[in-house]
Design an enzyme around this catalytic site. Structure first.
Site, PDB file in Angstrom:
ATOM      1  N   HIS A  56     -15.117  -3.481  -1.303  1.00 34.98           N
ATOM      2  CA  HIS A  56     -14.063  -2.795  -0.551  1.00 34.98           C
ATOM      3  C   HIS A  56     -14.404  -1.315  -0.382  1.00 34.98           C
ATOM      4  O   HIS A  56     -13.996  -0.469  -1.184  1.00 34.98           O
ATOM      5  CB  HIS A  56     -12.737  -2.951  -1.293  1.00 34.98           C
ATOM      6  N   ARG A  60     -16.196   4.385   7.561  1.00 36.56           N
ATOM      7  CA  ARG A  60     -15.620   5.151   8.675  1.00 36.56           C
ATOM      8  C   ARG A  60     -16.427   5.129   9.980  1.00 36.56           C
ATOM      9  O   ARG A  60     -15.877   5.416  11.036  1.00 36.56           O
ATOM     10  CB  ARG A  60     -15.385   6.606   8.274  1.00 36.56           C
ATOM     11  N   ASP A 150      -7.654  -4.841   6.382  1.00 33.06           N
ATOM     12  CA  ASP A 150      -7.271  -3.840   5.390  1.00 33.06           C
ATOM     13  C   ASP A 150      -6.862  -2.525   6.031  1.00 33.06           C
ATOM     14  O   ASP A 150      -7.504  -2.029   6.941  1.00 33.06           O
ATOM     15  CB  ASP A 150      -8.404  -3.577   4.406  1.00 33.06           C
ATOM     16  N   HIS A 177      -4.650  -7.444   2.680  1.00 32.32           N
ATOM     17  CA  HIS A 177      -3.967  -6.215   2.290  1.00 32.32           C
ATOM     18  C   HIS A 177      -2.484  -6.586   2.173  1.00 32.32           C
ATOM     19  O   HIS A 177      -1.788  -6.693   3.183  1.00 32.32           O
ATOM     20  CB  HIS A 177      -4.197  -5.158   3.370  1.00 32.32           C
ATOM     21  N   ASP A 303     -12.152   0.701  -3.032  1.00 33.59           N
ATOM     22  CA  ASP A 303     -11.316   1.139  -1.904  1.00 33.59           C
ATOM     23  C   ASP A 303     -11.637   2.588  -1.566  1.00 33.59           C
ATOM     24  O   ASP A 303     -10.754   3.404  -1.294  1.00 33.59           O
ATOM     25  CB  ASP A 303      -9.833   0.957  -2.202  1.00 33.59           C
TER      26      ASP A 303
END
Length: 428
Positions: A56, A60, A150, A177, A303
């Protein structure tokens, strides 16, 4: 490629062993090893682990290169001991087609610091109304096996069921999510005593738990695999534990920050602590640690969510949600799980390398540290103690909640198929 002799490392925290790397492969593991012409790495007292795998990560790129790029994100990953990261789909454009996931995959190949496996979106544009090109993404060069919206929840039960049915055909997994959107409208932090005292909109635990309960039942009905992203509440733990007791194909992850930080930190109004799902209570933190220790929670996933300073250096309500985590994850796990006696280093290898590789089907990663295996390895100085200084991060962003905090452990070396990506704590 040259030979590398790692001398005196504690493999998975056990007895000291020498590990000989020849090319891309571990050639031998034993004691008193020698090799003519080999580069020698003195590792006495340090712990040798299989290269870490993060299921996870937000890289970007494409679209938000001001926050992170595939290159800077994989450099951060190598600094944290990772040899594989799974890149989430909430890019611009969204990774909902074969073309976009192949772009991310190729950028990972070019970076050379770790393997990058794209995660495909479940729905077109992450909008939750129409399934994305799941089959085409799986059949692409990127070979996508994990799909997630997510950042947003697949809130429509019919869409979620169809997604589970679709990926079952090729052994894929839907990573959910878990956030019921109607229950979190205007939410700013965990709903509880602190949110009431601060007057901030509350994010109830049931918003997460209700989606997890629904989705494990859907997975059971379909006979498919569901993975729960960033599980954060004690109630969610109990639902996953119950589902596993029924033989439902569910796996779950916890982030390092949810193993350490609580909603009490929000009293500072520092937006660095604003994250999705929100920081919860001390009771939740303790439940998450116990669940990771007993295997109810399968893995640790970062994350890693980089943001430029202008998105965090602002008032709380306007701030973006998320924290960077690749470069501090192993230290937080050492502090919360190893130093507390809840996990040994073999357990850390299982939760941060072996199982995430299995869930994501990352071939060649999460393998034993033994002869004939790929030389994807991480060497850790577990005796190190130091203050976190984001100025030294390889990530393009600095939104860490640990700035100035003392954490244990430091990754000194990372090898990707026998090639050093990190040497003595410095990127190659």
């Amino acid at each position: 490629m040259s030979k590398i002799l790692i001398r005196g490392a504690r493999v998975l925290g056990g007895e000291a062993r020498d590990v000989l790397i020849d090319g891309e492969t571990i050639a031998e593991v034993g004691t008193g090893l020698s090799a003519d012409g080999a580069e020698v790495v003195e590792a006495h007292g340090k712990v040798l682990l299989p290269g870490l795998v993060d299921l996870h990560t937000h890289l970007r790129e494409p679209g938000r290169e001001d926050s992170e790029t595939v290159l800077t994100g994989t450099r951060a990953a190598a600094s944290g001991g990772y040899t594989t990261v799974f890149a989430m789909a909430n890019t611009f454009p969204v990774a909902d087609t074969a073309g976009v996931v192949e772009q991310v995959w190729r950028l990972g190949k070019e970076s050379g610091y770790c393997d990058v496996q794209p995660i495909g979106a479940v729905t077109v544009g992450l909008e939750g109304s129409k399934l994305a090109e799941l089959g085409a993404m799986h059949e692409s060069a990127a070979g996508v096996t994990v799909f997630s919206d997510d950042g947003k929840c697949v809130h429509d039960a019919v869409i979620m069921r169809r997604a589970l049915e679709y990926v079952k055909a090729f052994g894929g997994v839907i990573a959910q999510h878990a956030q019921e959107p109607r229950l979190t409208e205007g939410a700013q932090m965990n709903e509880g005593v602190v949110s009431a005292e601060l007057g901030l909109g509350g994010w109830p635990a049931v918003a997460e738990e209700s989606i997890i309960a629904r989705d494990v039942l859907l997975a059971e009905h379909v006979g498919s695999r569901v993975h729960i992203c960033h599980l954060s509440t004690a109630g969610s733990v109990e639902i996953v534990r119950w589902a596993k007791s029924r033989g439902i194909q569910v796996t779950a992850e916890v982030t390092p920050h949810h193993l350490l930080l609580t909603d009490e930190l929000v009293r500072s109004y520092n937006p660095v602590y604003k994250v999705n799902p929100p920081l919860r209570t001390e009771r939740d933190v303790m439940a998450l640690r116990e669940a990771l220790a007993d295997g109810t929670i399968d893995i640790v996933a970062t994350d890693h969510a980089p943001h430029p300073h202008e998105d965090k250096d602002c008032e709380w309500a306007a701030a973006a949600m998320g924290m960077v985590g690749l470069e501090t994850a192993l230290s937080v796990v050492q502090a919360t799980m190893v130093d507390t006696g809840l996990l040994d280093w073999a357990g850390v290898a299982d939760r941060m390398s072996v199982k995430p590789a299995q869930i994501g089907q990352a071939t060649g990663h999460g393998r034993p540290v033994s002869a004939g295996e790929p030389a994807n390895l991480t060497l850790v100085d577990t005796e190190y103690r130091g203050l976190v200084d984001p100025a030294g991060f390889a990530s393009r962003s600095r939104n860490t909640p640990y700035e100035g905090r003392e954490l244990p452990g430091r990754v000194t070396h990372t090898w990707l198929r026998g090639k050093a990506t990190l040497v003595d704590g410095k990127l190659t």
